[in-house]
Design an enzyme around this catalytic site. Structure first.
Site, mmCIF file in Angstrom:
data_model
loop_
_atom_site.group_PDB
_atom_site.id
_atom_site.type_symbol
_atom_site.label_atom_id
_atom_site.label_comp_id
_atom_site.label_asym_id
_atom_site.label_seq_id
_atom_site.Cartn_x
_atom_site.Cartn_y
_atom_site.Cartn_z
ATOM 1 N N GLY A 27 0.803 -1.147 0.090
ATOM 2 C CA GLY A 27 0.028 -0.131 0.013
ATOM 3 C C GLY A 27 0.880 1.032 0.116
ATOM 4 O O GLY A 27 2.154 1.276 0.191
ATOM 5 N N ASN B 172 1.025 9.318 1.869
ATOM 6 C CA ASN B 172 1.871 10.491 1.606
ATOM 7 C C ASN B 172 3.130 10.406 2.317
ATOM 8 O O ASN B 172 4.052 10.927 1.730
ATOM 9 C CB ASN B 172 1.098 11.744 1.949
ATOM 10 C CG ASN B 172 0.144 11.386 3.090
ATOM 11 O OD1 ASN B 172 0.340 10.505 3.984
ATOM 12 N ND2 ASN B 172 -0.638 12.468 3.293
ATOM 13 N N PHE B 173 3.375 9.619 3.047
ATOM 14 C CA PHE B 173 4.750 9.367 3.847
ATOM 15 C C PHE B 173 5.546 8.389 2.959
ATOM 16 O O PHE B 173 6.848 8.547 3.027
ATOM 17 C CB PHE B 173 4.440 8.510 5.212
ATOM 18 C CG PHE B 173 3.703 7.215 4.824
ATOM 19 C CD1 PHE B 173 4.742 5.970 4.519
ATOM 20 C CD2 PHE B 173 2.446 7.045 4.907
ATOM 21 C CE1 PHE B 173 4.145 5.009 4.406
ATOM 22 C CE2 PHE B 173 2.096 5.892 4.573
ATOM 23 C CZ PHE B 173 2.688 4.847 4.431
ATOM 24 N N ASP C 36 -8.420 7.793 13.772
ATOM 25 C CA ASP C 36 -8.191 7.484 12.349
ATOM 26 C C ASP C 36 -8.780 5.956 12.028
ATOM 27 O O ASP C 36 -8.497 5.618 11.286
ATOM 28 C CB ASP C 36 -6.914 7.674 11.491
ATOM 29 C CG ASP C 36 -7.097 7.767 10.247
ATOM 30 O OD1 ASP C 36 -8.221 7.840 9.517
ATOM 31 O OD2 ASP C 36 -6.047 7.786 9.458
#
Ligand code: ADP
Ligand code: MG
Length: 595
Positions: free
Chosen positions: A325, A328-329, A441
């Protein structure tokens, strides 16, 4: 674990005899309608209601039905012993009279534990310990999450672990074993007969051995000819130690199977779950119906403290090209962690090498949070590796995110399966709540699956540890937030707590029961906020059971003060999961018996 549903009732005495019950009722005055409840020895989970009428005693057996409800023969079904007693306090419905006055248990009289209570608990623990190599908290969690299946598994195979059980044995060899050594009356053993699933009891009496066939009826219950019927062989044996029930004598001492070890080892090939008392072995289709602990190789239930280290050396890591997967990191890659004890599959979250200091600090914070967590339903961090880039090494949850999994397997994943997974998520969240962490989250995309029966919460990128005296975290500025998952107080006041995680759990439940659907359709974030403020809530997904939609709506209680916490949510999920699992086991068994 298997908490007696009657334990809370002040007129419940546990496993007392009929005579004891009558004694209590006498002492309490013998008024008409005076009653008490006690445990039934014959049926797994059943009770006896003892009532006084006209200075006489009446004892009614309350059977636990295969579907988990309770009833007195010929009467209505009730969801629990409390509900049943309440019903009969208003309507005699066949009893001699209504229940009028509870015969209260004196404070100094504890509920008497049954012969089976502790035995069953111990066996369950022993089974989980040996079969899945689990201990301590992981074992407790495994037991809670799979209690109905485990109980049935234990109940139907328990006799195999008893010293009096000799396995396949001829009649002659059985006699030889009984005659060797002392020959007291009632010395006994149980052996397999030639036919499948058929047993015999051999008993010594007056220096002679008698053989009895143990009969199984159509519904799977075991008994002596014309004797009392039991769900399991070992219950029958325990009962025959108290009452002869047609035998020449009561059973006394076990003729010990010499080959059995002190702690008999369990069969390496775990017998499949078979249902309430049905001898027929249940064989689920491959991959379906397996328990979550049945994982090959590294057991993700286990606390990997032996391999957990904050710093992992680069040469211990083998990186796969497969990308699991991305975010943005950077990306998450598949890999292998090499250890003295062997290798385990891992997921490696890699920071883009050109990332600035801020992002690096963010990942360090995520690692720090994960390092403090230890629960089977939360992805475990194994360590950090600082090499070509900063890498967060986690245990592998190979079946991927819940939303993708469900949307790709709409036709094969059952509602029961989803309930099981979401119950596990609620267990993980309850743990976070207890540890005073907020996730911030929680969403189906961040619930990862080890296998179709085993879920773990992941992605602690936004998570916070709360101070001992705080029950919320206040964000100074709003960031790139998953608004559709956020409770009103998060959006309006930037206040995050376990209660706001509960709201997100509700959205996650909705996603799960809509098989990975997108919440609030095409609405944009600000529209969703207006919708919620105006009292709107999402509709019940078409495949979603009513009870799960009720839980969702409770999670979406506007005021966080009125919203349930995860302790409550987990209870609701557990109750529903257990009721479905019991039902499913019964249906499988019924189908099996009809063959
Ligand atoms: P982000 O903060 O970008 O959302 P996540 O931690 O959610 O990062 O990881 C992104 C993706 O990487 C996940 O959706 C999943 O597909 C994969 N992934 C992350 N951790 C694991 C893991 N432990 N096992 C398997 N896949 C993982
Ligand atoms: Mg994520």
């Amino acid at each position: 674990m298997s908490i007696d549903p009657a334990a809370e009732l002040p007129f419940y005495y546990g496993s007392i005899s009929r005579l004891d019950a009558e004694q209590h009722l006498k002492l309490a005055g013998m008024a008409d309608g005076l009653f008490l409840l006690r445990q039934c020895l014959r049926s797994l989970g059943g009770y006896v209601l003892s009532v006084v009428w006209n200075l006489e005693f009446h004892h009614y057996t309350v059977e636990k039905q295969l579907n988990g409800t309770y009833c007195i023969a010929g009467g209505k079904n009730h969801c629990g012993p409390a509900e049943l007693c309440e019903f009969y306090s208003k309507d005699a419905d066949g009893l001699v009279c209504t229940l009028r006055k509870p015969c209260l248990r004196a404070p100094e009289t504890p509920i008497r534990a049954g012969v089976f209570d502790s035995l069953r608990e111990n066996m369950l623990r022993e089974y989980v310990k040996q079969t899945w190599n689990l201990e301590g908290e992981a074992m407790e969690q495994a037991i809670i999450s799979q209690a109905p299946q485990l109980e049935k598994l234990i109940a139907t195979t328990a006799h195999e672990k008893m010293s009096w059980y000799h396995g396949k044995l001829t009649r002659q060899e059985g006699e030889r074993r009984l005659y060797s050594g002392a020959q007291p009356d009632g010395k006994f053993l149980v052996r397999d007969r030639d036919e499948a699933n058929s047993f015999a009891l051999s008993v010594m009496y007056g220096k002679t051995v008698y053989h009895y066939q143990i009969l199984q009826d159509k519904s799977g219950k075991w008994s002596m000819p014309d004797g009392t019927k039991f769900d399991t062989i070992w219950q029958l044996v325990e009962y025959l130690k108290m009452k002869p029930d047609g035998l020449v004598t009561v059973l006394t001492e076990a003729c010990v199977n010499g080959k059995a070890e002190k702690t008999p080892s369990l069969p390496s090939n775990r017998p499949k779950v078979s249902s309430a008392g049905l001898g027929a072995r249940y064989t689920p289709p491959p991959g379906v119906g397996d328990l979550p602990m049945d994982c090959s190789g590294f057991n993700p239930y286990h606390n990997p403290n032996d391999i957990k280290r904050f710093n992992i050396k680069r040469d211990q890591l083998l990186m796969d090209e497969v990308e699991l997967g991305s975010g943005n990191f950077g990306c998450v890659k598949k890999g292998v962690l090499k250890l003295e004890s062997g290798q385990i599959d891992v997921a490696i979250k890699m920071l883009k090498s050109d990332n600035e200091k801020l992002v690096k600090e963010e990942m360090m914070r995520e690692a720090e949070i994960m390092h403090q967590l230890d629960n089977p339903f939360i992805v475990r961090m194994l360590g950090l590796c600082n090499a070509e880039c900063l890498m967060l090494v986690m245990e592998m949850a190979g079946a991927g995110p819940l939303n993708k999994f469900l949307s790709s397997k709409k036709d094969t994943i059952t509602v029961e399966n989803i309930v099981n997974l979401m119950h596990q998520v609620s267990m993980g969240m309850k743990y976070l709540e207890e540890k005073n962490f907020v996730h911030r989250d929680l969403a189906a995309r961040n619930v990862l699956l080890v296998n179709p029966q085993f879920a773990k919460i992941s992605d602690f990128g936004l998570s916070k540890a709360l101070g001992a005296d705080d029950n919320y975290y206040r964000a100074r500025t709003a960031g790139k937030w998953p608004l559709k998952w956020y409770a009103p107080e998060c959006i309006n006041y930037h206040k995050f707590s376990s209660k706001s995680d509960v709201w997100s759990f509700g959205i996650t439940l909705w996603e799960a029961f809509s098989y990975g659907g997108k919440p609030y359709k095409k609405m944009k974030g600000p529209e969703v906020i207006r919708f919620i403020e105006g009292g709107g809530r999402m509709e019940c997904p078409s495949a979603c059971p009513e009870r799960m939609y009720t839980v969702m709506n409770e999670c979406w209680t506007y005021k966080h003060e009125d919203r349930p916490d995860f302790k409550k949510v987990e209870e609701s999920m557990r109750a529903y999961h257990y009721s479905l699992s019991n039902k499913a086991l019964v249906e499988e068994a019924t189908a099996e018996a009809a063959k």
